[in-house]
Design an enzyme around this catalytic site. Structure first.
Site, PDB file in Angstrom:
ATOM      1  N   GLU A 101       0.819  -1.209   0.000  1.00  0.00           N
ATOM      2  CA  GLU A 101       0.000   0.000   0.000  1.00  0.00           C
ATOM      3  C   GLU A 101       0.854   1.261   0.000  1.00  0.00           C
ATOM      4  OE1 GLU A 101      -2.640   2.328  -0.573  1.00  0.00           O
ATOM      5  OE2 GLU A 101      -3.606   0.466   0.034  1.00  0.00           O
ATOM      6  N   ASP A 117       1.117   4.051  -3.067  1.00  0.00           N
ATOM      7  CA  ASP A 117       0.742   5.443  -2.860  1.00  0.00           C
ATOM      8  C   ASP A 117       1.885   6.388  -3.209  1.00  0.00           C
ATOM      9  OD1 ASP A 117      -1.741   4.639  -2.009  1.00  0.00           O
ATOM     10  OD2 ASP A 117      -1.313   4.862   0.119  1.00  0.00           O
ATOM     11  N   SER A 128      -7.382   2.028  -3.830  1.00  0.00           N
ATOM     12  CA  SER A 128      -6.120   2.581  -3.350  1.00  0.00           C
ATOM     13  C   SER A 128      -5.283   3.119  -4.499  1.00  0.00           C
ATOM     14  CB  SER A 128      -5.309   1.510  -2.617  1.00  0.00           C
ATOM     15  OG  SER A 128      -5.726   1.370  -1.293  1.00  0.00           O
ATOM     16  N   ASP A 148     -17.596  11.800 -17.864  1.00  0.00           N
ATOM     17  CA  ASP A 148     -18.623  10.988 -17.218  1.00  0.00           C
ATOM     18  C   ASP A 148     -18.437   9.507 -17.556  1.00  0.00           C
ATOM     19  OD1 ASP A 148     -20.826  10.317 -15.773  1.00  0.00           O
ATOM     20  OD2 ASP A 148     -22.303  11.114 -17.197  1.00  0.00           O
ATOM     21  N   ILE A 149     -18.506   8.659 -16.525  1.00  0.00           N
ATOM     22  CA  ILE A 149     -18.426   7.210 -16.708  1.00  0.00           C
ATOM     23  C   ILE A 149     -19.844   6.657 -16.741  1.00  0.00           C
ATOM     24  CG2 ILE A 149     -17.540   5.042 -15.774  1.00  0.00           C
ATOM     25  CD1 ILE A 149     -15.409   7.047 -16.724  1.00  0.00           C
ATOM     26  N   GLY A 208     -24.424  11.131 -15.817  1.00  0.00           N
ATOM     27  CA  GLY A 208     -24.534  11.905 -14.589  1.00  0.00           C
ATOM     28  C   GLY A 208     -24.004  11.136 -13.396  1.00  0.00           C
ATOM     29  N   ASP A 242     -23.569   8.668 -10.277  1.00  0.00           N
ATOM     30  CA  ASP A 242     -24.028   7.351  -9.879  1.00  0.00           C
ATOM     31  C   ASP A 242     -23.145   6.864  -8.741  1.00  0.00           C
ATOM     32  OD1 ASP A 242     -21.717   5.676 -11.134  1.00  0.00           O
ATOM     33  OD2 ASP A 242     -22.486   6.839 -12.820  1.00  0.00           O
TER      34      ASP A 242
END
Length: 600
Positions: free
Chosen positions: A305, A309, A523, A565-566, A584, A586
Site C-alpha cells: 500500500e 501510494d 487505493s 462521465d463514466i 450523470g 451514480d
C-alpha cells in the site's frame, strides 16, 4: 508476570489503581454513572474470548463538544463555493482552532473529573483546539472511570484481537461536556483499500503484448498497452498532463498518509522512478512520524500500500514536494504481548497532528477505511468534523471509496448477503467510512480505455450522514432513474451518496521488494486523482490563485463539466449486481478527469 497479568492485576498496576481511585475528591466520589453509549453487540465476526487484562494499557481519547462547529461549517461552504464572493478565502490555523474549541466550562469540569482520578496536566495530551484530550490508563482504571468492563474480542476471519466493550457510562454531570470516549465501542478493523478482493499478494508483472494507440475521450492518444498495464505515462496520457511541468518552488505540496505499519521503501521508489519516471531518479519525499510511526527500510518490511501510494502519488507530481505521514496504531494486539498498546483511533491521532501544523500540503490522499457501521456514529461524526476543518483551511482531502462494491467483501458465505450490526440483523448494503463523510472527496475506480466502472468500486449511500445540499440535484437525478423498488430497504436514499469522482484502479505496475508487479483497488484511484488535483493547484498558485480546497461544492455545481462521465459498468456486492453507472452521478464512479478541460 504474564500469567498474573492475564488473570488479574500486576503489583505496579494494582498500586497505581488504588492511588487513582482512592485519591478521588469529594466532588466526584460516589457520583452515579449514566449510560453514555452502547451498541447491540459486537459486529459480525467479532467474539468475546476473555476478560481484558487489568494492566493492559489503553490510550483513552475523550472528545469535548465543539459548540461553534456550525459556524466553521458555514465558513467551509462559503470558501468552497465558486459562486460565493468568499471562494478561496480559506481560514487560518488560528481561526479554525477557535471555531473547534470547546466551551471553557467543558474544559473545566472534564479536567476536574480527570483530576479526581489522579491525572494532572502533565499527563494530559490535548489537541490543538483542546477539543480532544488523551490519557494513558490501565484497563482497571478505564473500567472504574467509565463504569464498564472490557473484554478481549477476536475476529474469526482474520484472527485479529482487540480490547473493547459494548457500552460505557459517565457521571451524569459530564454528559453535556463529553461527546465520546474511545477505544470503547469501536470495532473497526481499518483496512487498506488495495487488492483486498483480488490478490492476497502482488501479482508478478508480464510484458505487454499490445501495440499502437487508443484514442481517448478528447481525441488524445493513449498507448494501447495501458489496457494491460497502468503506468505513470499511461495516466498522464489518459488525463492529458503529458506536457505539463510542475513547479517545485511555488509552495505547492502533496501529502499521503500511511497506517498499520505500512512502510514506503526508498530503494523500491528509486527502482520505480528509474523504470517509470527517470527525471525523478535520485529524488525523495519528506517522511514525518505521527504518534511514533516508523520508517522501517528493511526490504522485507516494505508495504504494498505505501509503495503504491508514494510511487504513483509522487511520481505523477514530480518535482512537487511530497510528504508521507506514518501514523502508528495498529488495531490488532496479541493478548500475550501485554507491553503493546491497543490503539485503534489512527484518524484522530493524524488529525490532531495535522491540524496543529501551519504548513500543510494542499492535496492529501488516504487509501484506508472500514465499514461505516463498525465505527460508532459519535466517533465518525467527530473525525468527519476534523476533515471539515482541513477543508476550511484550503486542503483537499481524498479517500478511496472501498473495494467491496455496495458491500464490504465480507458477505455471508451461504447467501452472499450483508447484514446490519444494530441487533436487528437486517439485510442491507454496507457503506464505507471515511468515504461517506460529506467533507471529503471519495474516489471510486475505473478500468480500461475507454473507461468503465471497475467491478469492485465502492459506492452507495451513508447510513450516518444526511445528503449534503451540494449533491441534492445530482443524486436525486440518479434516484429518479432507478426502477421503483430497486434494492428497496437495502440503502438509505436520503444519505450522503459516494463516490464523488473516480480514476483508474486496476493493474497498476509498482515495485515491491525489488520486484515489479500489479496491484488493483481504489487505493490506486485515490493517489492518482489526488495527484491531478495537485497539478491543478500548481497551476492555480502559479496564476496567483488559492488552492482548490474542499472540492465537492465545486465539482457538483459545475466542475463536473471539466470531468469525463463514466456511463458503463456496475459495482456488485451483498449478493446483488450493485448500482449501474449511468449518465450523470451514480454511486460507483461519477466522473474522472477530462482531457478536454482544465480548471485553473
Amino acid at each position: 508476570m504474564r500469567f498474573l497479568a492475564r488473570t488479574g492485576l500486576s503489583l505496579a498496576s494494582a498500586l497505581l489503581a488504588s492511588q487513582l481511585v482512592y485519591a478521588a475528591p469529594k466532588s466526584f466520589r460516589g457520583c452515579s454513572h449514566k449510560l453514555k453509549e452502547s451498541i447491540a453487540g459486537p459486529p459480525h465476526g467479532w467474539t468475546p474470548v476473555a476478560a481484558a487484562p487489568k494492566d493492559h494499557v489503553i490510550d483513552l481519547k475523550i472528545a469535548l463538544p465543539q459548540p461553534n462547529f456550525g459556524t466553521l461549517e458555514k465558513h467551509l461552504w462559503e470558501v468552497s463555493d465558486p459562486s460565493h464572493t468568499r471562494y478561496g478565502a480559506h481560514l487560518s490555523k488560528e481561526e479554525v482552532d477557535e471555531l473547534m474549541s470547546p466551551h471553557p466550562e467543558s474544559l473545566s469540569i472534564v479536567d476536574e473529573w480527570l483530576a479526581s482520578h489522579g491525572f494532572d496536566e502533565s499527563q494530559l495530551v490535548r489537541s490543538p483546539a483542546k477539543d480532544w484530550v488523551t490519557i494513558r490508563v490501565p484497563v482497571v482504571v478505564a473500567e472504574e472511570m467509565l463504569g464498564t468492563t472490557y473484554h478481549i474480542y477476536e475476529h474469526s476471519a482474520s484472527g485479529d484481537s482487540i480490547v473493547r466493550t459494548t457500552s460505557y457510562s459517565l457521571p451524569e454531570v459530564l454528559h453535556d461536556h463529553i461527546d465520546l470516549v474511545q477505544p470503547t465501542t469501536m470495532f473497526a478493523r481499518f483496512k487498506p483499500m488495495k487488492s483486498s478482493l483480488h490478490w492476497s499478494t502482488l501479482t508478478p508483472a508480464s510484458p505487454s503484448t499490445s501495440t499502437g494507440t487508443i484514442t481517448g475521450p478528447a481525441g488524445n492518444q493513449v498507448d494501447a498497452s495501458c489496457n494491460e498495464t497502468v503506468t505513470v505515462t499511461c495516466l498522464k496520457q489518459l488525463y492529458n498532463s503529458v506536457d505539463y511541468n510542475t513547479t517545485a518552488t511555488n509552495g505547492n505540496q502533496i501529502g499521503l498518509t500511511g497506517y498499520l505499519g505500512q512502510y514506503a521503501n526508498y530503494d523500491d521508489l528509486e527502482q520505480f522512478y528509474e523504470l517509470e519516471v527517470p527525471d525523478a531518479y535520485g529524488s525523495n519525499f519528506t517522511f514525518v512520524s505521527v504518534n511514533g510511526g516508523q520508517n522501517d527500510q528493511d526490504p522485507a518490511d516494505a508495504g504494498v500500500e505505501a509503495n503504491l501510494d508514494t510511487q504513483f502519488g509522487f511520481g505523477l507530481t514530480y518535482p512537487t514536494p511530497g510528504t508521507f505521514w506514518s501514523t502508528a496504531g495498529e488495531p490488532p494486539f496479541i493478548p500475550d504481548s501485554l507491553e503493546a498498546n491497543d490503539t485503534n483511533e489512527p484518524y484522530s491521532y493524524w488529525l490532531s497532528y495535522i491540524l496543529d501544523q501551519t504548513d500543510i500540503p494542499q492535496a492529501i490522499s488516504t487509501s484506508y477505511g472500514d465499514d461505516e457501521q463498525t465505527v460508532p456514529y459519535s466517533y465518525a461524526s467527530r473525525v468527519c468534523n476534523g476533515f471539515a476543518a482541513l477543508g476550511a483551511r484550503g486542503i483537499s482531502i481524498m479517500f478511496s471509496s472501498g473495494d467491496g462494491g455496495v458491500g464490504d467483501g465480507d458477505a455471508d458465505p451461504a447467501t452472499q448477503e450483508c447484514y446490519s450490526n444494530d441487533g436487528t440483523n437486517r439485510t442491507i448494503f454496507i457503506p464505507g467510512f471515511p468515504a461517506s463523510c460529506p467533507y471529503v472527496t471519495a474516489v471510486g475506480g475505473t478500468v480500461n480505455i475507454p473507461e468503465t466502472a471497475v467491478f469492485f468500486s465502492g459506492g452507495g449511500f451513508s447510513d450516518y450522514f444526511a445528503r449534503p445540499s451540494y449533491q441534492d440535484s445530482a443524486v436525486e437525478g440518479y434516484l429518479e432513474k432507478l426502477v421503483p423498488g430497486t434494492y428497496e430497504g437495502l440503502y438509505n436514499a436520503s444519505g450522503r451518496g459516494y463516490p464523488d469522482v473516480a480514476a483508474q484502479a486496476y493493474n497498476f505496475l509498482i515495485v515491491y521488494q525489488g520486484q515489479t508487479g500489479y496491484v488493483a483497488g481504489t487505493s490506486c484511484a485515490s493517489p492518482t486523482f489526488t495527484a491531478f488535483v495537485s497539478l491543478l493547484n500548481d497551476a492555480r498558485i502559479n496564476a496567483g490563485k488559492s488552492s482548490l480546497g474542499f472540492l465537492n461544492p465545486f465539482i457538483y455545481s459545475g466542475g463536473y463539466a471539466g470531468l469525463n462521465d463514466i456511463t458503463e459498468g456496475n459495482n456488485p456486492g451483498c449478493g446483488t449486481e450493485g448500482f449501474n453507472a449511468t449518465i450523470g452521478w451514480d454511486p460507483g464512479t461519477y466522473c474522472v478527469p477530462d482531457p478536454a478541460h482544465r480548471q485553473n
